[in-house]
Motif scaffolding. Structure first.
Motif, PDB file in Angstrom:
ATOM      1  N   THR A 104      11.671  47.818  37.315  1.00  0.00           N
ATOM      2  CA  THR A 104      11.107  46.661  36.915  1.00  0.00           C
ATOM      3  C   THR A 104      11.915  45.464  36.706  1.00  0.00           C
ATOM      4  O   THR A 104      11.606  44.195  37.144  1.00  0.00           O
ATOM      5  CB  THR A 104      10.257  47.088  35.533  1.00  0.00           C
ATOM      6  OG1 THR A 104       9.651  48.087  35.650  1.00  0.00           O
ATOM      7  CG2 THR A 104       9.688  45.903  35.121  1.00  0.00           C
ATOM      8  N   THR A 105      13.274  45.549  36.180  1.00  0.00           N
ATOM      9  CA  THR A 105      14.048  44.570  35.982  1.00  0.00           C
ATOM     10  C   THR A 105      14.329  43.929  37.533  1.00  0.00           C
ATOM     11  O   THR A 105      14.417  42.575  37.638  1.00  0.00           O
ATOM     12  CB  THR A 105      15.404  45.088  35.423  1.00  0.00           C
ATOM     13  OG1 THR A 105      15.145  45.475  34.298  1.00  0.00           O
ATOM     14  CG2 THR A 105      16.302  43.789  35.233  1.00  0.00           C
ATOM     15  N   LYS A 106      14.641  44.649  38.432  1.00  0.00           N
ATOM     16  CA  LYS A 106      14.986  44.338  39.918  1.00  0.00           C
ATOM     17  C   LYS A 106      13.805  43.491  40.329  1.00  0.00           C
ATOM     18  O   LYS A 106      14.086  42.556  40.851  1.00  0.00           O
ATOM     19  CB  LYS A 106      15.355  45.428  40.750  1.00  0.00           C
ATOM     20  CG  LYS A 106      15.962  45.363  42.147  1.00  0.00           C
ATOM     21  CD  LYS A 106      16.002  46.437  42.876  1.00  0.00           C
ATOM     22  CE  LYS A 106      16.484  46.445  44.172  1.00  0.00           C
ATOM     23  NZ  LYS A 106      16.542  47.886  45.021  1.00  0.00           N
ATOM     24  N   ASP A 157       9.660  27.313  34.494  1.00  0.00           N
ATOM     25  CA  ASP A 157       8.300  28.013  34.097  1.00  0.00           C
ATOM     26  C   ASP A 157       8.638  27.997  32.183  1.00  0.00           C
ATOM     27  O   ASP A 157       7.676  29.422  31.919  1.00  0.00           O
ATOM     28  CB  ASP A 157       7.843  29.190  34.698  1.00  0.00           C
ATOM     29  CG  ASP A 157       8.962  30.287  34.264  1.00  0.00           C
ATOM     30  OD1 ASP A 157      10.027  30.143  33.806  1.00  0.00           O
ATOM     31  OD2 ASP A 157       8.563  31.423  34.628  1.00  0.00           O
ATOM     32  N   GLY A 158       9.162  27.287  31.797  1.00  0.00           N
ATOM     33  CA  GLY A 158       9.324  27.550  30.192  1.00  0.00           C
ATOM     34  C   GLY A 158      10.224  28.494  29.923  1.00  0.00           C
ATOM     35  O   GLY A 158      10.073  29.156  28.924  1.00  0.00           O
ATOM     36  N   MET A 159      11.038  29.010  30.956  1.00  0.00           N
ATOM     37  CA  MET A 159      11.880  30.128  30.459  1.00  0.00           C
ATOM     38  C   MET A 159      11.324  31.447  30.285  1.00  0.00           C
ATOM     39  O   MET A 159      11.843  32.403  29.929  1.00  0.00           O
ATOM     40  CB  MET A 159      12.947  30.003  29.367  1.00  0.00           C
ATOM     41  CG  MET A 159      13.970  28.559  29.428  1.00  0.00           C
ATOM     42  SD  MET A 159      15.149  28.695  30.495  1.00  0.00           S
ATOM     43  CE  MET A 159      15.949  30.053  29.725  1.00  0.00           C
ATOM     44  N   ASN A 160      10.034  31.567  30.893  1.00  0.00           N
ATOM     45  CA  ASN A 160       9.300  32.735  30.802  1.00  0.00           C
ATOM     46  C   ASN A 160       9.860  33.998  31.683  1.00  0.00           C
ATOM     47  O   ASN A 160       9.972  35.121  31.475  1.00  0.00           O
ATOM     48  CB  ASN A 160       7.880  32.576  31.190  1.00  0.00           C
ATOM     49  CG  ASN A 160       7.141  31.802  30.225  1.00  0.00           C
ATOM     50  OD1 ASN A 160       7.382  32.091  29.083  1.00  0.00           O
ATOM     51  ND2 ASN A 160       6.151  31.070  30.393  1.00  0.00           N
ATOM     52  N   GLN A 161      10.476  33.395  32.922  1.00  0.00           N
ATOM     53  CA  GLN A 161      11.011  34.476  33.911  1.00  0.00           C
ATOM     54  C   GLN A 161      12.113  35.267  33.268  1.00  0.00           C
ATOM     55  O   GLN A 161      12.448  36.228  32.935  1.00  0.00           O
ATOM     56  CB  GLN A 161      11.424  33.700  35.239  1.00  0.00           C
ATOM     57  CG  GLN A 161      10.118  33.527  36.018  1.00  0.00           C
ATOM     58  CD  GLN A 161      10.678  33.183  37.518  1.00  0.00           C
ATOM     59  OE1 GLN A 161      11.634  32.683  37.745  1.00  0.00           O
ATOM     60  NE2 GLN A 161       9.842  33.470  38.440  1.00  0.00           N
ATOM     61  N   HIS A 162      12.986  34.379  32.567  1.00  0.00           N
ATOM     62  CA  HIS A 162      14.374  34.570  31.877  1.00  0.00           C
ATOM     63  C   HIS A 162      14.111  35.480  30.683  1.00  0.00           C
ATOM     64  O   HIS A 162      14.596  36.699  30.770  1.00  0.00           O
ATOM     65  CB  HIS A 162      14.976  33.641  31.606  1.00  0.00           C
ATOM     66  CG  HIS A 162      16.316  33.874  30.825  1.00  0.00           C
ATOM     67  ND1 HIS A 162      17.490  34.222  31.322  1.00  0.00           N
ATOM     68  CD2 HIS A 162      16.678  33.813  29.321  1.00  0.00           C
ATOM     69  CE1 HIS A 162      18.389  34.423  30.465  1.00  0.00           C
ATOM     70  NE2 HIS A 162      17.897  34.255  29.329  1.00  0.00           N
ATOM     71  N   ARG A 163      12.998  35.299  29.940  1.00  0.00           N
ATOM     72  CA  ARG A 163      12.551  36.110  28.874  1.00  0.00           C
ATOM     73  C   ARG A 163      12.046  37.373  29.237  1.00  0.00           C
ATOM     74  O   ARG A 163      12.255  38.392  28.751  1.00  0.00           O
ATOM     75  CB  ARG A 163      11.384  35.632  28.301  1.00  0.00           C
ATOM     76  CG  ARG A 163      10.836  36.171  26.965  1.00  0.00           C
ATOM     77  CD  ARG A 163       9.610  35.419  25.975  1.00  0.00           C
ATOM     78  NE  ARG A 163       8.706  35.045  27.018  1.00  0.00           N
ATOM     79  CZ  ARG A 163       7.571  35.644  27.794  1.00  0.00           C
ATOM     80  NH1 ARG A 163       7.668  37.082  27.137  1.00  0.00           N
ATOM     81  NH2 ARG A 163       6.822  35.131  28.446  1.00  0.00           N
ATOM     82  N   ILE A 199      12.741  39.235  32.144  1.00  0.00           N
ATOM     83  CA  ILE A 199      14.015  39.957  32.689  1.00  0.00           C
ATOM     84  C   ILE A 199      14.730  40.459  31.501  1.00  0.00           C
ATOM     85  O   ILE A 199      15.439  41.616  31.512  1.00  0.00           O
ATOM     86  CB  ILE A 199      14.873  39.059  33.674  1.00  0.00           C
ATOM     87  CG1 ILE A 199      14.310  38.734  34.949  1.00  0.00           C
ATOM     88  CG2 ILE A 199      16.030  39.641  34.032  1.00  0.00           C
ATOM     89  CD1 ILE A 199      14.822  37.577  35.592  1.00  0.00           C
ATOM     90  N   GLN A 200      14.965  39.581  30.625  1.00  0.00           N
ATOM     91  CA  GLN A 200      15.914  40.264  29.275  1.00  0.00           C
ATOM     92  C   GLN A 200      14.904  41.285  28.636  1.00  0.00           C
ATOM     93  O   GLN A 200      15.683  42.253  28.192  1.00  0.00           O
ATOM     94  CB  GLN A 200      16.297  39.000  28.320  1.00  0.00           C
ATOM     95  CG  GLN A 200      16.983  38.073  28.930  1.00  0.00           C
ATOM     96  CD  GLN A 200      18.409  38.451  29.277  1.00  0.00           C
ATOM     97  OE1 GLN A 200      19.062  39.240  28.644  1.00  0.00           O
ATOM     98  NE2 GLN A 200      18.784  38.090  30.622  1.00  0.00           N
ATOM     99  N   ASN A 201      13.898  41.145  28.582  1.00  0.00           N
ATOM    100  CA  ASN A 201      12.851  42.178  27.955  1.00  0.00           C
ATOM    101  C   ASN A 201      12.960  43.536  28.714  1.00  0.00           C
ATOM    102  O   ASN A 201      12.931  44.377  28.350  1.00  0.00           O
ATOM    103  CB  ASN A 201      11.476  41.686  27.640  1.00  0.00           C
ATOM    104  CG  ASN A 201      11.247  40.734  26.477  1.00  0.00           C
ATOM    105  OD1 ASN A 201      12.060  40.703  25.719  1.00  0.00           O
ATOM    106  ND2 ASN A 201      10.255  40.056  26.832  1.00  0.00           N
ATOM    107  N   ALA A 202      13.016  43.458  30.040  1.00  0.00           N
ATOM    108  CA  ALA A 202      13.046  44.521  31.013  1.00  0.00           C
ATOM    109  C   ALA A 202      14.357  45.324  30.869  1.00  0.00           C
ATOM    110  O   ALA A 202      14.442  46.338  30.916  1.00  0.00           O
ATOM    111  CB  ALA A 202      12.651  43.864  32.539  1.00  0.00           C
ATOM    112  N   LYS A 203      15.420  44.483  30.714  1.00  0.00           N
ATOM    113  CA  LYS A 203      16.623  45.083  30.612  1.00  0.00           C
ATOM    114  C   LYS A 203      16.775  45.821  29.167  1.00  0.00           C
ATOM    115  O   LYS A 203      17.458  46.963  29.078  1.00  0.00           O
ATOM    116  CB  LYS A 203      17.833  44.019  30.634  1.00  0.00           C
ATOM    117  CG  LYS A 203      18.251  43.217  31.947  1.00  0.00           C
ATOM    118  CD  LYS A 203      19.137  42.359  32.002  1.00  0.00           C
ATOM    119  CE  LYS A 203      19.458  41.713  33.365  1.00  0.00           C
ATOM    120  NZ  LYS A 203      20.541  40.662  33.305  1.00  0.00           N
TER     121      LYS A 203
END
Length: 437
Positions: free
Chosen positions: A271-273, A321-327, A329-333
């Protein structure tokens, strides 16, 4: 190789009906076919298999086809100018008709290789659901066998109480005969009757216990309607021959619950990938063929028809996108680390459970052997006490004590044998060996 044959029982008695006799193997077979929990888990397995396709991962294009027709009726007043002066044109109820049809293809040619990560995740989901299904089957088999042998234990208790009741009845007859010829007091005769009535009450209560255990067993099997006349055919034969170390090693490899958590951990990594690849640009290709036609009863253009292809390529990339992608990914990690921690915890719990079950198994086998020897002594003691009472060389207290000692010894033996069998079933569940059998 340790193979201990503790006891072999076959249920007999007036309540047995040959047509409704059920063995442990038959009970497991019925449960695999009818148990509700297995059937419900099978739905989840089928859904995961249906979802595991290249189309669901995004490899294939989408093709849409559509057609439509519309008509309008209007009162029209028009002023037309053809260079020679204005021309007035009016018409009431003028119809305008539009037709259209088309087929369009859209295909994501490149999405940052996300589709490959998605397909890997779907494969892993399918494997995880397969492990969950195996774990459910394993748990049901274990529950069925435990319920089966617990019901068998209660049935053996009933057989024991029936033997005790017969002995108490014989004691009543002996005391009555002795009382009638003046060799015993009426108090002795009445005490024998009290003990006989007490044993009768215990026998009736035990019949209720057996009925409840058999209802519970049939509920696990998924049998409807529940039968009141089912009887059990069973043997207490222990065949778990592995050492504790072997059992622990096999459990770490084969236990479906542990395998499920391991595969869930892999799902979280994928999922992170998948989310990381959403950051890359995507390339979409589109192709279509369209047809349109317009008809009008008023105006200069009375009819217009067009057909043709359209095609193109679109490249896109999300810059912000308001840092949503980053958020995400961090949650998936974090979820991946959480899954790993859950796996480590389950592994430690599994080792503890294997060791506990193995210890219970070994102790129960030892106790069963000891109680078998105690039972032989207790049975010999009651035979001697009964004969002494028959010839008037002992009192009612002595024979009742011998009777109770024999009953207690038999119950301890039965409980030890049953405990060993239940522990063996649990070891086979923990190691995954129960699925092989």
């Amino acid at each position: 190789m340790i193979k201990t044959l503790l006891l072999l029982f076959t249920v007999t008695g007036a309540f047995q009906e040959p047509d409704s006799t059920l063995s442990a193997e038959e009970a497991v077979s019925i449960a695999l076919e009818k148990n509700f929990d297995i059937r419900l888990e099978k739905f989840n397995l089928d859904i995961s298999k249906n979802n595991n396709t290249y189309g669901n991962a995004g490899f294939f294009p989408t093709v849409d086809i559509g057609a439509g027709a519309s008509q309008s009726i209007r009162n029209t007043d028009q002023t037309l100018d053809f260079g020679e002066g204005p021309v007035q044109q009016s018409q009431s109820g003028a119809k305008n008709t539009n037709y259209n049809a088309g087929i369009n293809l859209e295909w994501t040619v490149f999405d940052g290789l996300k589709m490959f990560a998605t397909k890997e995740k779907l494969d892993q989901f399918a494997r995880a659901n397969q492990s969950a299904f195996k774990a459910q089957i394993q748990n049901v088999i274990s529950d069925v066998l435990k319920a089966f042998y617990n019901a068998a234990l209660e049935q053996e208790r009933l057989s024991l109480l029936q033997s005790t009741l017969e002995l108490s009845e014989e004691r009543v007859v002996i005391s009555k005969n002795k009382y009638e010829v003046g060799k015993a007091s009426k108090l002795e005769f009445l005490q024998a009757q009290v003990d006989f009535n007490t044993d009768q009450s215990a026998y009736v209560r035990q019949q209720e216990v057996i009925a409840l255990r058999k209802y519970e067993l049939q509920q696990l099997l998924g049998i409807t309607p529940i039968s009141d006349s089912i009887s059990l055919k069973y043997s207490y034969e222990l065949e778990f021959v592995k050492s504790r170390g072997e059992a622990e090693d096999i459990a770490l490899i084969q236990n479906p619950d542990l395998q499920f958590l391991l595969e869930q951990k892999e799902v979280s990594i994928l999922t992170t990938k998948e989310l990381e690849r959403e950051r890359l640009p995507s390339l979409d290709f589109n192709l279509g063929y369209n047809y349109s036609k317009q008809e009008s009863e008023v105006g200069v253009l009375r009819s217009n028809q067009a057909t043709g292809f359209n095609y193109g390529v679109t490249a896109s990339m999300t810059l912000f996108d308001g840092m949503n992608q980053h958020r995400n990914i961090q949650n998936a990690k974090i979820q991946s680390e959480q899954a790993m921690t859950m796996y480590d915890r389950a592994k430690a719990q599994l080792i503890t459970s294997v060791r506990s079950a193995f210890m219970t198994y070994q102790n129960a086998v030892t106790l069963a052997d000891l109680e078998t020897k105690n039972l032989e002594v207790a049975q010999e003691n009651i035979e001697i006490a009964l004969e002494r009472y028959r010839v008037g060389k002992s009192n009612p207290l002595e024979i009742r004590e011998a009777q109770n000692n024999a009953v207690d010894a038999k119950i301890r033996q039965l409980e030890a044998i049953n405990t060993a069998k239940i522990a063996e079933i649990e070891l086979m569940r923990l190691t995954g060996e129960i699925l092989k059998d």
